[in-house]
Write a protein that holds these residues in place. Structure first.
Motif, PDB file in Angstrom:
ATOM      1  N   TRP A 402       0.835  -1.208   0.000  1.00  9.37           N
ATOM      2  CA  TRP A 402       0.000   0.000   0.000  1.00  9.37           C
ATOM      3  C   TRP A 402       0.866   1.253   0.000  1.00  9.37           C
ATOM      4  CZ3 TRP A 402      -4.814   0.345   3.717  1.00  9.37           C
ATOM      5  CH2 TRP A 402      -5.782   1.175   3.135  1.00  9.37           C
ATOM      6  N   ARG A 403       1.980   1.242   0.710  1.00 11.71           N
ATOM      7  CA  ARG A 403       2.884   2.395   0.688  1.00 11.71           C
ATOM      8  C   ARG A 403       3.371   2.672  -0.734  1.00 11.71           C
ATOM      9  NH1 ARG A 403       4.863  -0.194   5.491  1.00 11.71           N
ATOM     10  NH2 ARG A 403       6.751  -0.986   4.468  1.00 11.71           N
ATOM     11  N   ARG A 404       3.755   1.608  -1.440  1.00  8.96           N
ATOM     12  CA  ARG A 404       4.229   1.773  -2.826  1.00  8.96           C
ATOM     13  C   ARG A 404       3.085   2.215  -3.741  1.00  8.96           C
ATOM     14  NH1 ARG A 404       6.382  -3.293  -1.746  1.00  8.96           N
ATOM     15  NH2 ARG A 404       5.013  -4.227  -3.334  1.00  8.96           N
ATOM     16  N   CYS A 405       1.885   1.684  -3.489  1.00  5.19           N
ATOM     17  CA  CYS A 405       0.726   2.052  -4.298  1.00  5.19           C
ATOM     18  C   CYS A 405       0.391   3.536  -4.146  1.00  5.19           C
ATOM     19  CB  CYS A 405      -0.458   1.179  -3.898  1.00  5.19           C
ATOM     20  SG  CYS A 405      -1.974   1.488  -4.843  1.00  5.19           S
ATOM     21  N   LEU A 406       0.372   4.016  -2.918  1.00  6.07           N
ATOM     22  CA  LEU A 406       0.102   5.435  -2.687  1.00  6.07           C
ATOM     23  C   LEU A 406       1.168   6.301  -3.352  1.00  6.07           C
ATOM     24  CD1 LEU A 406      -0.951   5.141   1.049  1.00  6.07           C
ATOM     25  CD2 LEU A 406      -2.399   6.101  -0.750  1.00  6.07           C
ATOM     26  N   THR A 407       2.412   5.916  -3.214  1.00  6.63           N
ATOM     27  CA  THR A 407       3.509   6.687  -3.796  1.00  6.63           C
ATOM     28  C   THR A 407       3.385   6.755  -5.314  1.00  6.63           C
ATOM     29  OG1 THR A 407       4.956   6.048  -1.964  1.00  6.63           O
ATOM     30  CG2 THR A 407       6.020   6.848  -3.958  1.00  6.63           C
ATOM     31  N   ALA A 408       3.053   5.625  -5.954  1.00  4.91           N
ATOM     32  CA  ALA A 408       2.879   5.609  -7.403  1.00  4.91           C
ATOM     33  C   ALA A 408       1.648   6.410  -7.824  1.00  4.91           C
ATOM     34  CB  ALA A 408       2.759   4.166  -7.889  1.00  4.91           C
ATOM     35  N   THR A 409       0.573   6.324  -7.048  1.00 10.28           N
ATOM     36  CA  THR A 409      -0.655   7.048  -7.375  1.00 10.28           C
ATOM     37  C   THR A 409      -0.439   8.550  -7.268  1.00 10.28           C
ATOM     38  OG1 THR A 409      -1.944   5.182  -6.520  1.00 10.28           O
ATOM     39  CG2 THR A 409      -3.108   7.268  -6.819  1.00 10.28           C
ATOM     40  N   PHE A 410       0.333   8.987  -6.276  1.00  9.90           N
ATOM     41  CA  PHE A 410       0.633  10.410  -6.124  1.00  9.90           C
ATOM     42  C   PHE A 410       1.659  10.885  -7.150  1.00  9.90           C
ATOM     43  CE2 PHE A 410      -0.056   9.703  -1.283  1.00  9.90           C
ATOM     44  CZ  PHE A 410      -1.427   9.598  -1.485  1.00  9.90           C
TER      45      PHE A 410
END
Length: 473
Positions: A402-410
């Motif tokens: 989820w940390r990587r997902c948020l970072t990629a989404t932002f």
């Protein structure tokens, strides 16, 4: 963070637990083994009620202090600080006894208000940072007045402070979460009080950030190590979490993921940018405000899915970020104001027989990330630049995917707060004037992940709009 000696006692007044923990005053990090927790189970009813039993809650919290006392942890305490859930309300009789349970933010009971064409809700929102929504006292109090005969009203943290010190007071931070505070003056808003149908004298007095109380004689005898220790005014958990992650100025947004999620920016209350209609604004303390957007689905969604799908692992490790054909619109718990999507509106689009439990989990975490990104982009526009981002909270701490997902989404680097106790850490920082740093890993978005999410976003937005329309049918 500025170093001080000694230790701090932090009380965390959550919806799912009441906790007491000891922090190092050097960096507001938890002292190992010095944590006591009382599990809280809200009661939900078919009438829309979502309440906590006040006596059980407070006694459970006091029991947490007894447990710390028995472990020898209530020595060398320099200050008592509180981080608290926002938006709660209790109706009280003329003796100060509770007539109702603690009514939480999730309770949907209130009254509809018809204030006529002369009421300017845009101006009201700009002044109070809130809307005429059931979340706030402007609609809760008229409903309570119609149901019973209260003499006064208070929130859960106000009653905890009264129990400990004998003084029923509130902070500017907690008062801002009631929807009745004039953000600029730090006093109750006259129009909000008129709408609620009460005078300011039936609400807890607002004390300045520098106010302190002390334990009453009863509790001084019960916990002798806390005699004379100053009790600081409580900080709303959203504001505390921002400061606790290290996002305490207008250059940085904090994204916190707990039961729910939020993206927020702390900034001076003086010369604050004009508040857009779809963002809220509360107070951190006497000089600072926090502006942001909250989301009803986050850690609660993760917990629900991992339970329902009986996943052996809590992360969708076999699914690449942005890869899933399935689109999840995370409206299971509805939306926060000003949107009006009700609970039970969550949807999945594009399911096929070859989808797996991990596909559904990945799609849900991606959908939540895209919702948070909508709020982040609005804050970018409000403050006139691309904000730095700090990630924090239990959901962040628990899921590397989820940390990587948020970072990629932002589509920008993020810093992770190494300390999961961001609310208590932030309450300590607000009370003592400290400036914590995130202290965790620095994440750089993977370009392939960023491109997949960017390709996914238009379809998500289209399907999200459809879900919003369907919820109104």
């Amino acid at each position: 963070m500025t170093r001080t000696d000694g230790r701090l006692l932090a009380l965390d007044l959550g919806t799912s637990s009441a906790r007491a923990l000891v922090l190092s005053a050097a960096d507001a990090s938890p002292v190992p083994g010095a944590l006591a927790r009382h599990k809280i189970t809200p009661t939900y009813g078919g009438d829309g009620s979502a309440v906590l039993e006040l006596h059980e809650y407070v006694e459970g919290l006091l029991g947490c202090l007894d447990e710390l006392q028995q472990g020898g942890h209530l020595e060398a305490i320099e200050a008592i600080v509180l981080s608290t859930q926002w938006h709660s309300v209790v109706a009280l009789d003329s003796h100060g006894d509770a007539l109702t349970p603690v009514i939480t933010w999730a309770d949907t009971r209130s009254v509809d208000l018809d204030l006529g064409s002369s009421f300017d809700e845009q101006a009201f929102h700009a002044r109070t940072g809130s809307w005429l929504h059931r979340l706030y006292w402007t609609r809760r109090i008229p409903w309570l007045l119609s149901e019973t005969s209260p003499a006064s009203f208070a929130g859960l943290p106000d009653l905890v402070i009264e129990r400990l010190t004998g003084e029923r007071v509130t902070s500017v931070s907690v008062a801002s979460g009631t929807g009745t505070l004039n953000l600029a003056t730090g006093e109750y808003d006259e129009e909000a009080l008129t709408i609620a149908g009460v005078k300011a004298d039936v609400l807890p007095p607002i004390v300045p950030t520098g106010w302190t109380g002390h334990l009453s004689a009863e509790y001084a005898r019960r916990w002798p190590g806390l005699v004379g220790v100053p009790v600081h005014p409580p900080t709303g958990d959203g504001a505390a979490s921002n400061v606790g992650t290290g996002a305490y100025d207008s250059s940085t947004a904090a994204v916190t993921v707990g039961t729910s999620a939020a993206v927020r920016v702390v900034h001076p209350i003086d010369n604050a940018p004009e508040l857009p209609w779809d963002l809220w604004r509360y107070r951190v303390d006497d000089k600072r405000a926090v502006t942001g957007m909250a989301f009803s689905a986050a850690g609660n969604m993760h917990a629900w899915l991992t339970g329902v799908l009986r996943l052996e692992h809590d992360e969708p490790t076999t699914v690449q970020i942005g890869e899933s054909r399935v689109i999840a619109v995370p409206f299971q718990a509805g939306t926060r104001p000003p949107a009006t999507v009700p609970g039970g509106s969550g949807v999945y689009f594009g399911l096929s027989f070859d989808d797996t439990a991990e596909t559904l989990l990945a799609a849900s975490l991606q959908g939540i990330s895209l919702e948070v990104d909508r709020g982040l982009r609005k804050l970018d526009a409000l403050f006139g630049h691309e904000l730095s981002v700090v990630l924090g909270g239990g959901g962040i701490d628990a899921s590397a995917w989820w940390r990587r997902c948020l970072t990629a989404t932002f589509a920008r680097p993020t810093d992770v707060c190494a300390e999961p106790e961001v609310g208590c850490r932030g309450a300590a920082a607000v009370a003592l004037g400290l400036s914590p740093e995130p202290g965790g890993e620095h994440l750089t978005p993977n370009p392939a992940d960023v491109n997949r999410v960017a390709a996914l976003r238009p379809r998500y937005e289209q399907l999200r709009d459809m879900a919003v329309q369907a919820s109104a049918l």
